[in-house]
Design a protein around this motif. Structure first.
Motif, mmCIF file in Angstrom:
data_model
loop_
_atom_site.group_PDB
_atom_site.id
_atom_site.type_symbol
_atom_site.label_atom_id
_atom_site.label_comp_id
_atom_site.label_asym_id
_atom_site.label_seq_id
_atom_site.Cartn_x
_atom_site.Cartn_y
_atom_site.Cartn_z
ATOM 1 N N ARG A 138 0.799 -1.226 0.000
ATOM 2 C CA ARG A 138 0.000 0.000 0.000
ATOM 3 C C ARG A 138 0.832 1.277 0.000
ATOM 4 O O ARG A 138 0.296 2.352 -0.258
ATOM 5 N N ARG A 139 2.121 1.162 0.316
ATOM 6 C CA ARG A 139 2.945 2.353 0.468
ATOM 7 C C ARG A 139 4.165 2.261 -0.442
ATOM 8 O O ARG A 139 5.159 1.582 -0.120
ATOM 9 N N PRO A 140 4.128 2.921 -1.586
ATOM 10 C CA PRO A 140 5.209 2.795 -2.572
ATOM 11 C C PRO A 140 6.556 3.319 -2.094
ATOM 12 O O PRO A 140 7.587 2.989 -2.689
ATOM 13 N N GLU A 141 6.564 4.113 -1.014
ATOM 14 C CA GLU A 141 7.836 4.628 -0.519
ATOM 15 C C GLU A 141 8.659 3.576 0.220
ATOM 16 O O GLU A 141 9.845 3.780 0.506
ATOM 17 N N ILE A 142 8.053 2.434 0.544
ATOM 18 C CA ILE A 142 8.795 1.366 1.221
ATOM 19 C C ILE A 142 9.670 0.651 0.194
ATOM 20 O O ILE A 142 9.165 0.018 -0.728
ATOM 21 N N GLU A 143 10.973 0.719 0.389
ATOM 22 C CA GLU A 143 11.888 0.176 -0.622
ATOM 23 C C GLU A 143 12.590 -1.103 -0.181
ATOM 24 O O GLU A 143 13.314 -1.713 -0.959
ATOM 25 N N GLY A 144 12.384 -1.523 1.051
ATOM 26 C CA GLY A 144 13.015 -2.753 1.508
ATOM 27 C C GLY A 144 12.232 -3.367 2.648
ATOM 28 O O GLY A 144 11.504 -2.675 3.367
ATOM 29 N N PHE A 145 12.373 -4.691 2.812
ATOM 30 C CA PHE A 145 11.646 -5.360 3.893
ATOM 31 C C PHE A 145 12.457 -6.515 4.466
ATOM 32 O O PHE A 145 13.316 -7.091 3.812
ATOM 33 N N ILE A 146 12.162 -6.806 5.733
ATOM 34 C CA ILE A 146 12.659 -7.993 6.417
ATOM 35 C C ILE A 146 11.427 -8.725 6.932
ATOM 36 O O ILE A 146 10.696 -8.199 7.772
ATOM 37 N N SER A 147 11.171 -9.904 6.420
ATOM 38 C CA SER A 147 9.983 -10.668 6.793
ATOM 39 C C SER A 147 10.429 -11.954 7.481
ATOM 40 O O SER A 147 10.980 -12.851 6.839
ATOM 41 N N ILE A 148 10.205 -12.036 8.786
ATOM 42 C CA ILE A 148 10.703 -13.158 9.578
ATOM 43 C C ILE A 148 9.566 -14.099 9.945
ATOM 44 O O ILE A 148 8.550 -13.685 10.511
ATOM 45 N N ALA A 149 9.740 -15.365 9.588
ATOM 46 C CA ALA A 149 8.752 -16.413 9.870
ATOM 47 C C ALA A 149 7.348 -16.030 9.426
ATOM 48 O O ALA A 149 6.393 -16.115 10.201
ATOM 49 N N PRO A 150 7.177 -15.592 8.180
ATOM 50 C CA PRO A 150 5.823 -15.257 7.719
ATOM 51 C C PRO A 150 4.926 -16.499 7.760
ATOM 52 O O PRO A 150 5.282 -17.529 7.190
ATOM 53 N N PRO A 151 3.785 -16.428 8.423
ATOM 54 C CA PRO A 151 2.929 -17.610 8.595
ATOM 55 C C PRO A 151 2.073 -17.891 7.360
ATOM 56 O O PRO A 151 0.860 -17.641 7.329
ATOM 57 N N ALA A 152 2.708 -18.424 6.339
ATOM 58 C CA ALA A 152 2.050 -18.607 5.043
ATOM 59 C C ALA A 152 0.930 -19.637 5.083
ATOM 60 O O ALA A 152 0.079 -19.662 4.188
ATOM 61 N N THR A 153 0.902 -20.495 6.116
ATOM 62 C CA THR A 153 -0.182 -21.472 6.216
ATOM 63 C C THR A 153 -1.381 -20.917 6.981
ATOM 64 O O THR A 153 -2.480 -21.461 6.890
ATOM 65 N N LEU A 154 -1.177 -19.848 7.727
ATOM 66 C CA LEU A 154 -2.243 -19.286 8.552
ATOM 67 C C LEU A 154 -2.932 -18.095 7.903
ATOM 68 O O LEU A 154 -4.094 -17.814 8.185
ATOM 69 N N TYR A 155 -2.197 -17.367 7.057
ATOM 70 C CA TYR A 155 -2.724 -16.160 6.433
ATOM 71 C C TYR A 155 -2.473 -16.188 4.937
ATOM 72 O O TYR A 155 -1.505 -16.785 4.456
ATOM 73 N N ASP A 156 -3.321 -15.501 4.222
ATOM 74 C CA ASP A 156 -3.231 -15.437 2.770
ATOM 75 C C ASP A 156 -2.204 -14.377 2.353
ATOM 76 O O ASP A 156 -2.340 -13.209 2.686
ATOM 77 N N PHE A 157 -1.173 -14.801 1.653
ATOM 78 C CA PHE A 157 -0.158 -13.886 1.149
ATOM 79 C C PHE A 157 -0.277 -13.661 -0.359
ATOM 80 O O PHE A 157 0.638 -13.148 -0.988
ATOM 81 N N SER A 158 -1.406 -14.055 -0.943
ATOM 82 C CA SER A 158 -1.558 -13.940 -2.399
ATOM 83 C C SER A 158 -1.587 -12.496 -2.868
ATOM 84 O O SER A 158 -1.436 -12.229 -4.060
ATOM 85 N N PHE A 159 -1.754 -11.549 -1.924
ATOM 86 C CA PHE A 159 -1.753 -10.137 -2.304
ATOM 87 C C PHE A 159 -0.387 -9.695 -2.827
ATOM 88 O O PHE A 159 -0.269 -8.653 -3.457
ATOM 89 N N LEU A 160 0.652 -10.487 -2.578
ATOM 90 C CA LEU A 160 1.997 -10.143 -3.056
ATOM 91 C C LEU A 160 2.128 -10.506 -4.529
ATOM 92 O O LEU A 160 2.908 -11.381 -4.919
ATOM 93 N N ALA A 161 1.375 -9.834 -5.355
ATOM 94 C CA ALA A 161 1.362 -10.139 -6.783
ATOM 95 C C ALA A 161 1.152 -8.858 -7.581
ATOM 96 O O ALA A 161 0.017 -8.479 -7.829
ATOM 97 N N PRO A 162 2.224 -8.214 -8.016
ATOM 98 C CA PRO A 162 3.611 -8.593 -7.705
ATOM 99 C C PRO A 162 4.098 -7.918 -6.433
ATOM 100 O O PRO A 162 3.503 -6.957 -5.961
ATOM 101 N N CYS A 163 5.195 -8.420 -5.883
ATOM 102 C CA CYS A 163 5.841 -7.795 -4.731
ATOM 103 C C CYS A 163 6.619 -6.583 -5.246
ATOM 104 O O CYS A 163 7.443 -6.716 -6.151
ATOM 105 N N PRO A 164 6.369 -5.389 -4.705
ATOM 106 C CA PRO A 164 6.932 -4.176 -5.290
ATOM 107 C C PRO A 164 8.364 -3.836 -4.891
ATOM 108 O O PRO A 164 8.975 -2.950 -5.496
ATOM 109 N N SER A 165 8.918 -4.514 -3.868
ATOM 110 C CA SER A 165 10.244 -4.142 -3.376
ATOM 111 C C SER A 165 11.083 -5.374 -3.079
ATOM 112 O O SER A 165 10.548 -6.446 -2.795
ATOM 113 N N SER A 166 12.387 -5.196 -3.149
ATOM 114 C CA SER A 166 13.307 -6.269 -2.797
ATOM 115 C C SER A 166 13.381 -6.423 -1.283
ATOM 116 O O SER A 166 13.170 -5.456 -0.537
#
Length: 227
Positions: free
Chosen positions: A120-148
């Motif tokens: 939602r925020r194009p100014e975010i240019e980097g991320f650290i995602s630790i233990a994302p619970p991909a089985t508990l929550y829907d991550f399909s919104f990452l299409a496409p992922c906008p940042s490295s």
């Protein structure tokens, strides 16, 4: 590491903010695990992430989601917490109007919220995602992922099994123009018990590479403020 209180959508939010000494320094927002399972901004990993960014010259904010600690409101199953995270970023940008960039970091539930904020925020240019619970929550919104960014996972994680997270990451790696990296910490469970140092080492190595080995800044408060 001053305590801060700022306005959120459901009332006041409690946080800790480390302002950078250098004008134009980037901002980092660090998000804690699930509020209903003991997650707070004082989680050991959140605490260490906070200082990993601070030592690299960021202005950093960690805060309690609504209903946690002195933050007002009640748990809202993610929707309200995403609004809280957006309010936190707004506040940090108001305090640091010259910030040249922004990063988001989160652990477990916080990783899910952080990745939604990233979309939602194009100014975010980097991320650290630790233990994302991909089985508990829907991550399909990452299409496409906008940042490295970097995903970190433990190979003994039973809450969000490594196989499921790898499937998500492989999809993201096919996108052009961004670089998704994935680090696996041996013998680590979902909350990296007895493996926090290894986790922070992976994050630190990644940040130093992305930031081109920034000058490290000593943070006196770190030694006296255990997470």
């Amino acid at each position: 590491m001053p305590e801060v209180i700022f306005a959120g959508p459901a009332g006041r939010l409690e946080g800790r903010f480390h302002p950078a000494k250098k004008r134009g320094a980037p901002i980092a927002i660090v998000l804690h695990p699930h509020p209903q399972f003991g997650g707070t901004m004082n989680n050991q990993i959140v605490y260490n992430l906070y200082y990993a960014f601070a030592e690299r010259g960021f202005s950093v904010l960690r805060f309690n989601f609504r209903g946690v600690g002195r933050s007002q409101g009640h748990f809202d199953h993610g929707a309200g917490e995403l609004s809280d995270a957006a309010a936190a970023l707004d506040w940090a940008q108001t305090v640091s109007p010259d910030a040249r960039a922004c990063w988001i970091a989160g652990l477990s539930f916080g990783a899910w919220i952080g990745m939604q904020l990233l979309m939602r925020r194009p100014e975010i240019e980097g991320f650290i995602s630790i233990a994302p619970p991909a089985t508990l929550y829907d991550f399909s919104f990452l299409a496409p992922c906008p940042s490295s960014g970097l995903f970190v996972h433990g190979d003994k994680d039973r809450v969000a099994p490594l196989k499921e997270v790898q499937t998500l990451i492989e999809k993201l790696k096919t996108q052009k123009g961004i670089l998704i990296e994935h680090a696996v910490v041996p013998d680590a469970n979902h909350f990296f018990e007895n493996c926090v140092d290894k986790l922070i080492e992976e994050v630190s190595t990644y940040l130093d590479r992305r930031l081109d080995n920034p000058v490290r800044t000593a943070i006196p408060a770190r030694s006296s403020s255990a997470g």
